[in-house]
Design a protein around this motif. Structure first.
Motif, PDB file in Angstrom:
ATOM      1  N   LYS A   4      53.133  30.152   2.993  1.00 53.99           N
ATOM      2  CA  LYS A   4      53.782  28.906   3.442  1.00 53.99           C
ATOM      3  C   LYS A   4      55.305  29.395   3.124  1.00 53.99           C
ATOM      4  CE  LYS A   4      53.977  24.596   4.670  1.00 53.99           C
ATOM      5  NZ  LYS A   4      53.665  24.246   5.929  1.00 53.99           N
ATOM      6  N   VAL A   5      56.220  28.857   3.992  1.00 53.54           N
ATOM      7  CA  VAL A   5      57.668  29.025   3.677  1.00 53.54           C
ATOM      8  C   VAL A   5      58.118  27.580   3.823  1.00 53.54           C
ATOM      9  CG1 VAL A   5      57.717  31.303   4.977  1.00 53.54           C
ATOM     10  CG2 VAL A   5      57.897  29.166   6.311  1.00 53.54           C
ATOM     11  N   ASN A   6      59.299  27.624   3.250  1.00 53.79           N
ATOM     12  CA  ASN A   6      59.949  26.315   2.931  1.00 53.79           C
ATOM     13  C   ASN A   6      61.009  26.090   4.243  1.00 53.79           C
ATOM     14  OD1 ASN A   6      62.633  27.264   2.382  1.00 53.79           O
ATOM     15  ND2 ASN A   6      62.023  27.474   0.093  1.00 53.79           N
ATOM     16  N   PRO A   7      61.504  24.860   4.224  1.00 51.57           N
ATOM     17  CA  PRO A   7      62.440  24.527   5.404  1.00 51.57           C
ATOM     18  C   PRO A   7      63.845  25.253   5.462  1.00 51.57           C
ATOM     19  CG  PRO A   7      61.745  22.558   4.587  1.00 51.57           C
ATOM     20  CD  PRO A   7      61.255  23.573   3.604  1.00 51.57           C
ATOM     21  N   SER A   8      64.185  26.191   4.277  1.00 52.11           N
ATOM     22  CA  SER A   8      65.370  26.869   4.433  1.00 52.11           C
ATOM     23  C   SER A   8      65.147  28.101   4.482  1.00 52.11           C
ATOM     24  CB  SER A   8      66.041  26.745   3.264  1.00 52.11           C
ATOM     25  OG  SER A   8      66.448  25.359   2.639  1.00 52.11           O
ATOM     26  N   HIS A   9      63.927  28.628   4.781  1.00 54.47           N
ATOM     27  CA  HIS A   9      63.766  29.959   5.522  1.00 54.47           C
ATOM     28  C   HIS A   9      64.258  30.230   6.896  1.00 54.47           C
ATOM     29  CE1 HIS A   9      61.630  33.352   7.483  1.00 54.47           C
ATOM     30  NE2 HIS A   9      61.245  33.647   5.976  1.00 54.47           N
ATOM     31  N   PRO A  10      64.823  31.277   6.967  1.00 52.75           N
ATOM     32  CA  PRO A  10      65.670  31.268   8.638  1.00 52.75           C
ATOM     33  C   PRO A  10      64.771  31.183   9.673  1.00 52.75           C
ATOM     34  CG  PRO A  10      66.334  33.358   7.164  1.00 52.75           C
ATOM     35  CD  PRO A  10      65.197  32.274   6.227  1.00 52.75           C
ATOM     36  N   ASP A  11      63.535  31.363   9.835  1.00 51.15           N
ATOM     37  CA  ASP A  11      62.519  30.979  10.744  1.00 51.15           C
ATOM     38  C   ASP A  11      62.461  29.528  10.941  1.00 51.15           C
ATOM     39  OD1 ASP A  11      62.163  33.632  11.927  1.00 51.15           O
ATOM     40  OD2 ASP A  11      60.608  33.596  10.352  1.00 51.15           O
ATOM     41  N   ALA A 116      54.760  24.703  -2.563  1.00 45.42           N
ATOM     42  CA  ALA A 116      56.110  25.028  -2.082  1.00 45.42           C
ATOM     43  C   ALA A 116      56.854  23.782  -2.014  1.00 45.42           C
ATOM     44  CB  ALA A 116      55.665  25.060  -0.487  1.00 45.42           C
ATOM     45  N   HIS A 117      56.325  22.603  -1.788  1.00 51.63           N
ATOM     46  CA  HIS A 117      57.183  21.126  -1.731  1.00 51.63           C
ATOM     47  C   HIS A 117      57.784  21.248  -3.163  1.00 51.63           C
ATOM     48  CE1 HIS A 117      56.516  18.997   1.767  1.00 51.63           C
ATOM     49  NE2 HIS A 117      55.431  19.813   1.743  1.00 51.63           N
ATOM     50  N   ASP A 118      57.070  21.396  -4.505  1.00 54.40           N
ATOM     51  CA  ASP A 118      57.523  21.095  -5.694  1.00 54.40           C
ATOM     52  C   ASP A 118      58.493  22.121  -6.136  1.00 54.40           C
ATOM     53  OD1 ASP A 118      55.791  19.253  -6.169  1.00 54.40           O
ATOM     54  OD2 ASP A 118      54.286  20.521  -7.387  1.00 54.40           O
ATOM     55  N   ILE A 119      58.590  23.261  -5.693  1.00 56.60           N
ATOM     56  CA  ILE A 119      59.481  24.248  -5.960  1.00 56.60           C
ATOM     57  C   ILE A 119      60.918  23.991  -5.031  1.00 56.60           C
ATOM     58  CG2 ILE A 119      60.192  26.749  -5.750  1.00 56.60           C
ATOM     59  CD1 ILE A 119      57.404  27.444  -6.159  1.00 56.60           C
ATOM     60  N   TYR A 120      60.581  23.602  -3.712  1.00 62.84           N
ATOM     61  CA  TYR A 120      61.792  23.120  -2.920  1.00 62.84           C
ATOM     62  C   TYR A 120      62.367  22.175  -3.389  1.00 62.84           C
ATOM     63  CZ  TYR A 120      64.392  23.071   1.512  1.00 62.84           C
ATOM     64  OH  TYR A 120      65.354  23.010   2.376  1.00 62.84           O
ATOM     65  N   GLU A 121      61.963  21.028  -4.040  1.00 60.31           N
ATOM     66  CA  GLU A 121      62.636  20.045  -4.658  1.00 60.31           C
ATOM     67  C   GLU A 121      63.688  20.591  -5.710  1.00 60.31           C
ATOM     68  OE1 GLU A 121      60.242  16.856  -6.111  1.00 60.31           O
ATOM     69  OE2 GLU A 121      59.387  16.295  -4.055  1.00 60.31           O
ATOM     70  N   LEU A 122      63.111  21.848  -6.671  1.00 57.87           N
ATOM     71  CA  LEU A 122      64.100  22.391  -7.278  1.00 57.87           C
ATOM     72  C   LEU A 122      64.988  23.303  -6.923  1.00 57.87           C
ATOM     73  CD1 LEU A 122      61.322  22.913 -10.102  1.00 57.87           C
ATOM     74  CD2 LEU A 122      62.902  20.862 -10.481  1.00 57.87           C
ATOM     75  N   TYR A 123      64.779  23.841  -5.904  1.00 57.70           N
ATOM     76  CA  TYR A 123      65.537  24.977  -5.263  1.00 57.70           C
ATOM     77  C   TYR A 123      65.423  24.967  -3.843  1.00 57.70           C
ATOM     78  CZ  TYR A 123      64.670  26.929  -9.864  1.00 57.70           C
ATOM     79  OH  TYR A 123      64.635  27.186 -11.193  1.00 57.70           O
ATOM     80  N   PRO A 124      66.332  24.216  -3.235  1.00 55.59           N
ATOM     81  CA  PRO A 124      66.305  23.836  -1.591  1.00 55.59           C
ATOM     82  C   PRO A 124      67.048  24.964  -0.964  1.00 55.59           C
ATOM     83  CG  PRO A 124      68.109  22.736  -2.973  1.00 55.59           C
ATOM     84  CD  PRO A 124      67.379  23.308  -4.001  1.00 55.59           C
ATOM     85  N   LEU A 136      48.700  33.932  -7.075  1.00 53.90           N
ATOM     86  CA  LEU A 136      49.849  33.394  -6.443  1.00 53.90           C
ATOM     87  C   LEU A 136      50.978  34.238  -6.560  1.00 53.90           C
ATOM     88  CD1 LEU A 136      51.179  30.719  -5.579  1.00 53.90           C
ATOM     89  CD2 LEU A 136      51.598  29.846  -8.106  1.00 53.90           C
ATOM     90  N   ILE A 137      51.849  34.415  -5.348  1.00 54.76           N
ATOM     91  CA  ILE A 137      52.906  34.937  -5.352  1.00 54.76           C
ATOM     92  C   ILE A 137      54.261  34.142  -4.916  1.00 54.76           C
ATOM     93  CG2 ILE A 137      54.185  37.015  -4.214  1.00 54.76           C
ATOM     94  CD1 ILE A 137      51.432  38.041  -3.311  1.00 54.76           C
ATOM     95  N   ILE A 138      55.180  34.088  -5.559  1.00 61.88           N
ATOM     96  CA  ILE A 138      56.285  33.176  -5.226  1.00 61.88           C
ATOM     97  C   ILE A 138      57.515  34.154  -5.183  1.00 61.88           C
ATOM     98  CG2 ILE A 138      57.761  31.488  -6.415  1.00 61.88           C
ATOM     99  CD1 ILE A 138      55.425  30.585  -8.018  1.00 61.88           C
ATOM    100  N   CYS A 139      58.296  33.852  -3.980  1.00 64.06           N
ATOM    101  CA  CYS A 139      59.564  34.515  -3.638  1.00 64.06           C
ATOM    102  C   CYS A 139      60.456  33.525  -3.317  1.00 64.06           C
ATOM    103  CB  CYS A 139      59.171  35.508  -2.414  1.00 64.06           C
ATOM    104  SG  CYS A 139      58.143  36.817  -2.718  1.00 64.06           S
ATOM    105  N   GLN A 140      61.300  33.255  -4.365  1.00 64.26           N
ATOM    106  CA  GLN A 140      62.307  32.025  -4.525  1.00 64.26           C
ATOM    107  C   GLN A 140      63.743  32.445  -4.674  1.00 64.26           C
ATOM    108  OE1 GLN A 140      61.815  28.651  -3.363  1.00 64.26           O
ATOM    109  NE2 GLN A 140      64.021  28.975  -3.305  1.00 64.26           N
ATOM    110  N   SER A 141      64.395  32.144  -3.512  1.00 63.13           N
ATOM    111  CA  SER A 141      65.811  32.710  -3.538  1.00 63.13           C
ATOM    112  C   SER A 141      66.596  31.949  -4.636  1.00 63.13           C
ATOM    113  CB  SER A 141      66.489  32.822  -2.314  1.00 63.13           C
ATOM    114  OG  SER A 141      66.708  31.399  -1.684  1.00 63.13           O
ATOM    115  N   ASN A 142      67.697  32.401  -5.047  1.00 63.20           N
ATOM    116  CA  ASN A 142      68.567  31.590  -5.987  1.00 63.20           C
ATOM    117  C   ASN A 142      67.782  30.831  -7.171  1.00 63.20           C
ATOM    118  OD1 ASN A 142      71.130  31.851  -4.256  1.00 63.20           O
ATOM    119  ND2 ASN A 142      69.778  30.898  -2.706  1.00 63.20           N
TER     120      ASN A 142
END
Length: 261
Positions: A4-11, A116-124, A136-142
């Motif tokens: 799963k990717v979040n809404p800020s992934h370039p794609d 993915a949703h929970d992490i994105y709330e903290l790191y958009p 579980l693999i998490i690649c989260q920028s910033n």
């Protein structure tokens, strides 16, 4: 196994721009015909639009700047092919050829979507997440690894260390993250940047929703011009998709997470 990717992934940024342009077309016409392609990265954004709607380039630039920042934007707006437009002249018919397989979501897929949703709330910011059984693999920028470790102690986090991500690091293209958007569901086309007459949008939504409702796979195929799909009028399938998109808040909101929300 699921990614799963979040809404800020370039794609997904590209998908969101495409979706916002479709939303714009629906403000110009009640039932526009439109197809949008978006490619962006490294300060540039290229957009090709085929449509019946009257759209102005400054409106498109405003969408890009709002979603992706002040990218240098190259826009081509062309009329939709007349044969495609005429196909819908006497009522809603299937707007393209396609194959569609809707699949019920698994517990694993729903679990990762929530993560993915929970992490994105903290790191958009740009992020990608993978689950494969107990892995579980998490690649989260910033984000600092130690901070995410407090939340997900057993996860593999940012294997290459701290990273910034975004469109200055990576390119994005519309409809390139269908695995994230659809999980085990399958299509021959793309979900985003198209109006509701396109089977790639409406039949995919219909098949996915039916699979969730019946807890069974749904396999469909259609030819351009078909008046029925799955034994029901194509117009009813379009209305099912219209209600779904409206409930989410529009095509841009749909593009944020796709069908797996």
């Amino acid at each position: 196994m699921f990614e799963k990717v979040n809404p800020s992934h370039p794609d997904k940024v590209a998908d969101r721009i495409a979706g916002a342009i479709v939303d714009l077309a629906y403000t110009a016409e009640e039932n526009p015909k439109i197809a949008v392609e978006v490619l962006l990265g490294h300060g540039k954004c290229q957009i090709i639009i085929e449509t019946t709607a009257l759209l102005a380039k400054p409106q498109i630039v405003s969408i890009v700047h709002r979603i992706a920042g002040r990218l240098d934007t190259d826009i081509v707006i062309a009329p939709q092919d007349r044969l495609l437009t005429d196909n819908q002249a006497n009522g809603l018919r299937c707007g393209d050829n396609g194959i569609f397989k809707g699949m019920p979501l698994t517990d694993e897929q729903m679990q990762l979507s929530k993560i993915a949703h929970d992490i994105y709330e903290l790191y958009p910011y740009d992020g990608k997440y993978i689950i494969d059984g107990d892995r579980l693999i998490i690649c989260q920028s910033n984000a600092m690894t130690k901070d995410l470790k407090r939340l997900y102690s057993n996860a593999e986090i940012n294997p290459l260390g701290y990273w910034t991500g975004g469109t200055n690091v990576d390119t994005g293209a519309a409809n390139r993250k269908l695995g994230s958007d659809m999980a085990d569901s399958v299509t021959g086309g793309g979900l985003h940047g198209k109006d509701l007459s396109k089977a790639d949008v409406s039949v995919n939504i219909y098949a996915f929703l039916k699979a969730q409702r019946t807890d069974m796979p749904v396999e469909l195929a259609c030819a351009i011009g078909d008046k029925t799909v799955d034994g029901i009028p194509y117009g009813e399938i379009v209305e099912t998709a219209r209600r779904y998109i409206k409930r989410l808040g529009g095509f841009e909101k749909f593009a944020e997470w796709g069908l797996v929300r």
